[in-house]
Design a protein around this motif. Sequence first.
Motif, PDB file in Angstrom:
ATOM      1  N   LEU A 284     172.127 -27.388 106.117  1.00 43.27           N
ATOM      2  CA  LEU A 284     172.302 -26.055 105.540  1.00 43.27           C
ATOM      3  C   LEU A 284     172.379 -26.135 104.020  1.00 43.27           C
ATOM      4  O   LEU A 284     171.815 -25.285 103.310  1.00 43.27           O
ATOM      5  N   MET A 285     173.077 -27.156 103.504  1.00 40.36           N
ATOM      6  CA  MET A 285     173.121 -27.354 102.050  1.00 40.36           C
ATOM      7  C   MET A 285     171.718 -27.528 101.489  1.00 40.36           C
ATOM      8  O   MET A 285     171.368 -26.951 100.442  1.00 40.36           O
ATOM      9  N   GLY A 286     170.899 -28.341 102.182  1.00 39.60           N
ATOM     10  CA  GLY A 286     169.555 -28.598 101.703  1.00 39.60           C
ATOM     11  C   GLY A 286     168.692 -27.350 101.678  1.00 39.60           C
ATOM     12  O   GLY A 286     168.005 -27.078 100.681  1.00 39.60           O
ATOM     13  N   VAL A 287     168.733 -26.573 102.755  1.00 36.98           N
ATOM     14  CA  VAL A 287     167.935 -25.346 102.826  1.00 36.98           C
ATOM     15  C   VAL A 287     168.382 -24.359 101.754  1.00 36.98           C
ATOM     16  O   VAL A 287     167.547 -23.741 101.065  1.00 36.98           O
ATOM     17  N   THR A 288     169.685 -24.198 101.580  1.00 30.26           N
ATOM     18  CA  THR A 288     170.207 -23.258 100.586  1.00 30.26           C
ATOM     19  C   THR A 288     169.816 -23.685  99.174  1.00 30.26           C
ATOM     20  O   THR A 288     169.387 -22.871  98.346  1.00 30.26           O
ATOM     21  N   THR A 289     169.969 -24.973  98.901  1.00 33.86           N
ATOM     22  CA  THR A 289     169.633 -25.493  97.573  1.00 33.86           C
ATOM     23  C   THR A 289     168.154 -25.294  97.249  1.00 33.86           C
ATOM     24  O   THR A 289     167.792 -24.798  96.170  1.00 33.86           O
ATOM     25  N   LEU A 290     167.270 -25.676  98.172  1.00 30.70           N
ATOM     26  CA  LEU A 290     165.838 -25.549  97.932  1.00 30.70           C
ATOM     27  C   LEU A 290     165.425 -24.088  97.777  1.00 30.70           C
ATOM     28  O   LEU A 290     164.580 -23.760  96.930  1.00 30.70           O
ATOM     29  N   SER A 291     166.033 -23.205  98.568  1.00 32.20           N
ATOM     30  CA  SER A 291     165.687 -21.781  98.480  1.00 32.20           C
ATOM     31  C   SER A 291     166.111 -21.196  97.143  1.00 32.20           C
ATOM     32  O   SER A 291     165.369 -20.417  96.522  1.00 32.20           O
ATOM     33  N   LEU A 292     167.313 -21.547  96.672  1.00 36.70           N
ATOM     34  CA  LEU A 292     167.783 -21.058  95.372  1.00 36.70           C
ATOM     35  C   LEU A 292     166.912 -21.599  94.243  1.00 36.70           C
ATOM     36  O   LEU A 292     166.597 -20.892  93.279  1.00 36.70           O
ATOM     37  N   TRP A 293     166.542 -22.867  94.347  1.00 34.59           N
ATOM     38  CA  TRP A 293     165.730 -23.502  93.307  1.00 34.59           C
ATOM     39  C   TRP A 293     164.347 -22.858  93.226  1.00 34.59           C
ATOM     40  O   TRP A 293     163.793 -22.634  92.145  1.00 34.59           O
ATOM     41  N   ALA A 294     163.789 -22.504  94.408  1.00 32.12           N
ATOM     42  CA  ALA A 294     162.432 -21.980  94.445  1.00 32.12           C
ATOM     43  C   ALA A 294     162.347 -20.495  94.101  1.00 32.12           C
ATOM     44  O   ALA A 294     161.300 -20.027  93.638  1.00 32.12           O
ATOM     45  N   THR A 295     163.437 -19.759  94.301  1.00 28.39           N
ATOM     46  CA  THR A 295     163.344 -18.290  94.156  1.00 28.39           C
ATOM     47  C   THR A 295     164.188 -17.724  93.028  1.00 28.39           C
ATOM     48  O   THR A 295     164.158 -16.512  92.797  1.00 28.39           O
ATOM     49  N   THR A 296     164.935 -18.564  92.327  1.00 26.14           N
ATOM     50  CA  THR A 296     165.757 -18.071  91.216  1.00 26.14           C
ATOM     51  C   THR A 296     165.464 -18.890  89.972  1.00 26.14           C
ATOM     52  O   THR A 296     164.671 -19.839  89.997  1.00 26.14           O
TER      53      THR A 296
END
Length: 482
Positions: A284-296
């Motif tokens: 979950l940490m990995g998915v959240t981190t990658l999503s924030l990095w890619a969309t913000t």
Amino acid sequence: MHFRIILRVLGLLLMVFSVAMLPPAGLSLWYDDGAFYSFAWSFVFILAAGLLLWLPVLRNRDELRTREGFLITGLFWVVLGTAGSLPLYLSTDAALSYTDAFFESFSGLTTTGATVMTGIQDLPESIRFYRQQLQWMGGMGIIVLAVAILPMLGVGGMQLYRAEMSGPMKDNKLAPRIAETAKALWLIYVGLTAAAGLGYWLAGMSPFDAVGHAFSTVAIGGFSTHDASIGHFNSGAIEFIAIVFMLLAAANFGLHFVAFRTRRPGQYLRDPEYRFFLLLIFGLMGVTTLSLWATTSETGWQALRIGAFEATSIMTTTGYASTGFAHFPLFLPFLLFMASFMGGSAGSTAGGMKSIRILLLWKQGVREVKRLIHPNGVFPIKVGRTEVPDRVLSAVWGYFSVYVFVFLVLLIAMLATGLDFVTSWSAVGAAMNNLGPGLGAVASNYASIPDASKWLLCFGMLMGRLEIFTLIIIMSPMFWRR
């Protein structure tokens, strides 16, 4: 039903709880913050109520049976929620209606962390400390604390322990006597709290904030001494320490006991439930981190820092905030919120349905697929090397079914109070999972929702804290038949 023993135990426990008013009262005198009389009068009222219940049945020696244990467990949380609300209601600085005072008290004791209070950093220090203390006391279950004390007062505690510590692994005891088990749990609990407080202080918190956040971190409660929660400190070191202790508090405390006794930290990774929990939470940490990095516009480090903290906070049902997950882009708010339905390990201070139940449901689903392919095959379900009896699997499915049913009933009731679907759905989930923050109108606090909704959510908090079955048993007609 032996009502005399019920009155005797409730009286004793209320008298014990009255002592909780003394630390904030002393703090009020130290800071001269004007809240002393709120705690002083609360101490007198609660102690007097306990004496009034206890004295008439002082000489009663009826044995505490399982039925009385279930009833005392349910009643005690309601009684404690009422008693705990007194200083908040009496305080002119808090300025809360009785509904809000009870909601805040009950949320603290059940370690839900849903708050109706704003401007927390401007409140008297004693009130701020008291909110944190409520969560710390509720974290391991005040009933378990009472189990360690009641034997010295002539009242057995096994029935209370079984009613409070529900779940597939509830019959595992760390020590031969239940009082020794409770004492072992509390020694571990106090040790983790002290270590967390020291870590927060070394990372830059004031001693007051460090103690307050250590209380709520180890309790997986989520109350903070500031409106902005952990985000107030804007410190990567503080957030890292919070992650470490949230992960530790989400482990079965029996696992802490075994690891400490054997001096083998590797025991944590040998435990199938905790290994499964860590696998999911790091994913979950990995998915959240990658999503924030890619969309913000966050850098990789900032995305990792925010993603790791929020994923840990929500999945462990702590409810701390660094930025507020409700405002994350795309699917992230719903993904993180759904993770709270699992929560931590059985026997931990976390809420949710518990990792072991989710693991068993997954294994049962896989077995059904295998049976469709090989109808005559025999596929035992194992957790580690231990085969799980079908009786336990049936109990897990029963719990899941009742959980869904209660969730739907509360959701419909919340919608009937006039709230929108997202607010209602997330508020019920946050209450039953003992999470705290939700989505929609309850993303930051619960002050704006109707009083009727708050009372419904208190019921949901109690259901979550007692893992549903204890309260369902008390409410069933069969329980009251001779």
